[in-house]
Scaffold this motif. Sequence first.
Motif, PDB file in Angstrom:
ATOM      1  N   THR A  71      -7.556   3.754  -1.854  1.00 16.10           N
ATOM      2  CA  THR A  71      -6.337   4.374  -1.350  1.00 16.10           C
ATOM      3  C   THR A  71      -6.164   5.767  -1.964  1.00 16.10           C
ATOM      4  OG1 THR A  71      -4.884   3.576  -3.120  1.00 16.10           O
ATOM      5  CG2 THR A  71      -5.281   2.085  -1.263  1.00 16.10           C
TER       6      THR A  71
ATOM      7  N   ALA B 267      -0.510  -0.823  -5.272  1.00 15.85           N
ATOM      8  CA  ALA B 267      -1.746  -0.448  -4.578  1.00 15.85           C
ATOM      9  C   ALA B 267      -2.906  -0.316  -5.557  1.00 15.85           C
ATOM     10  CB  ALA B 267      -1.537   0.857  -3.810  1.00 15.85           C
TER      11      ALA B 267
ATOM     12  N   PHE C 106       0.805  -1.214   0.000  1.00 16.71           N
ATOM     13  CA  PHE C 106       0.000   0.000   0.000  1.00 16.71           C
ATOM     14  C   PHE C 106       0.843   1.271   0.000  1.00 16.71           C
ATOM     15  CE2 PHE C 106      -2.389  -3.445   1.907  1.00 16.71           C
ATOM     16  CZ  PHE C 106      -3.536  -3.440   1.121  1.00 16.71           C
TER      17      PHE C 106
END
Length: 642
Positions: A458, A425, A419
């Motif tokens: 994200t 990600a 991440f």
Amino acid sequence: MTSFELPDLIPAESEGSDDEIRRLSRALRNLALLTQKMVGASSVVLYLGSERARQMDLRDCMIGQFEDVGPLQVMSRNLLRVYQDVAEGGTVPVAAQPISVARIGRNRRQQAAARALFLKDGTCIGVLAFSLVDEETETATAVIGGSRLSQTLDMLGTTVESLLNSRMRQIELHQQLADHQARMQGLLRVSEGDPLTGLCNVAAFAKYSRRLLSDPMKPGLLVLLDIDHFKSINDLYGHQFGDKYLRSVAGAVRDCAPEGAVAGRLGGDEFGMVLPLGPEMQCTEALRDLLTRCNNMILRATALLNKPDLGRVSIGAARYPQDARDYDALYTCADLALYAAKAKRRGAALIYSEEIGNRYDYAALAKNLRAACDEGQVVPYFQPMVDLRSGRPQVYEVLCRWNNPRHGLMAPESFPSVFTDHELATHLTRHMARESFAEFGKARPRIAPGTKLSLNLTYFDLMDREFVFDLQVMLNENGLDWSDLVVEVQETVVMDGANGQVFRSLTEMRHRGAEIALDDFGTGYGGLKHLRTWPVDMLKIDRSFVQMICLNHRDRAIVGSILQLSQELGFRVVAEGVESEEQAQLLLEMGCDLGQGYGFGRPMRAGVIFGAEAAATPDAAAEGGAERILLPMGGDAARRQG
């Protein structure tokens, strides 16, 4: 004729090598001997009594009759004083080739001559003087006329001056070199030092560590130290105190590093140390004692700051060449040990082992992620958000699980490096969206109308201008609409400005019909202004406030304030981490809408939670399928097994 020759006197410390000064002294002595022979002198004095001569590490050279040396020295000293006085007045008659002639000795019957010696800068550095043989005993000197004497003195004086000027230039070059080296050392200290702590910076630490770890026959240890909860302490006491705290820790790290070790500051609150290991330090027990002593030294140093909970550090260490045979690989091992120490408990110290490497090597895990997605190892699990009043699931959150052949089933906490990488990600988010949309689309006939799917995004996803359009395509492919979707973002993501790409992406998705949920509310940096200006529909109260809600008045007050604020702003609220019926009932009474946690069911595969694996039996619907929950939540909801 009694004669003597003074030895060369060489100081212990001098500009340039001793050999250089010996060669110059030998040359000057030979010139004195040459003078004696050329003019038939009974005595010769090369008088170098000036301050400049002493700076050049030069001493007088005297040859010949002992009784003549004293008067020649007096004559030379007087001549030197004359030209030094002239120099102080600003005029030095170098071109005049100054020569002095006098009578010395008993009854002053001996003739003496002297010539002042000058450097190129006009400084009178000394005098070359000699006395002729007594006229009563030697008549050969009668043929030496004044002009010949003058020419001889000029020639000899010029030769001496040439030697002295060469020596002066040599001293200047040595001084320039020394100054240059001093400047280089200063620049090196600036470029390689950490300005706050004085330890090596990260680049210098790597450079010197590689030197220290270059011979496999000389074992070493790389130690990484990370200050626990430094950000909280920095926020609590201010950055000025935080800097003081860092300096105290750095001083303790420097003190516990043995001679020959390298110590450095590698990041904001991370330090490193590389030290050689003698035979007595190579057993595991001795290494653990070393790490414990280092930990204790840091605790003692920071105790002087008179603040609670200071000096706790997590430590990871790796051995050279046992764990790795080069610096970069060794650093990775020590970093894995550090992460394992943090995962174990704050303040722990661990030495790298194969078990730690197998469990915490996130770089290797991240490297294999793409292949794992393609092979179907990375799958969506689903956890319900349950209506506290009716007891029925309203939203299913998509949670990533990696069924790794080596490590088993892993949650995202086991591969956090994914991440922090933009490409990995975004690849993972798209994979999870594609797979979860497909599962949810197939399960729609067995799910109550209005039930939604919650997808975590994200910062990298929201910064991608094409992401919304890609999501639209995936929704269409699975017969879903934006109104079926809840988009979850953490508070840290909305730190972007209200005119930034993150804001625009969330606004676009909300405009298309998705709900926006702010995850882990109360633990990040969002603040109330983001609730006022950002496109938010739902708040998820972090589990840390819910766990003790029945026992802790402050937690209950915080949750109550969030609920009251949300009601005023029109937000739905989800309480995370609900594990007991008592928690659920209290949250319902306080006005909370939804609950999520192990009390309602753990994350499960789509086939289990949506009832697909039970659909082969006619009474699958009667068994509950997607409606199964664990806790009775008030009203007429019945107890069901999850």
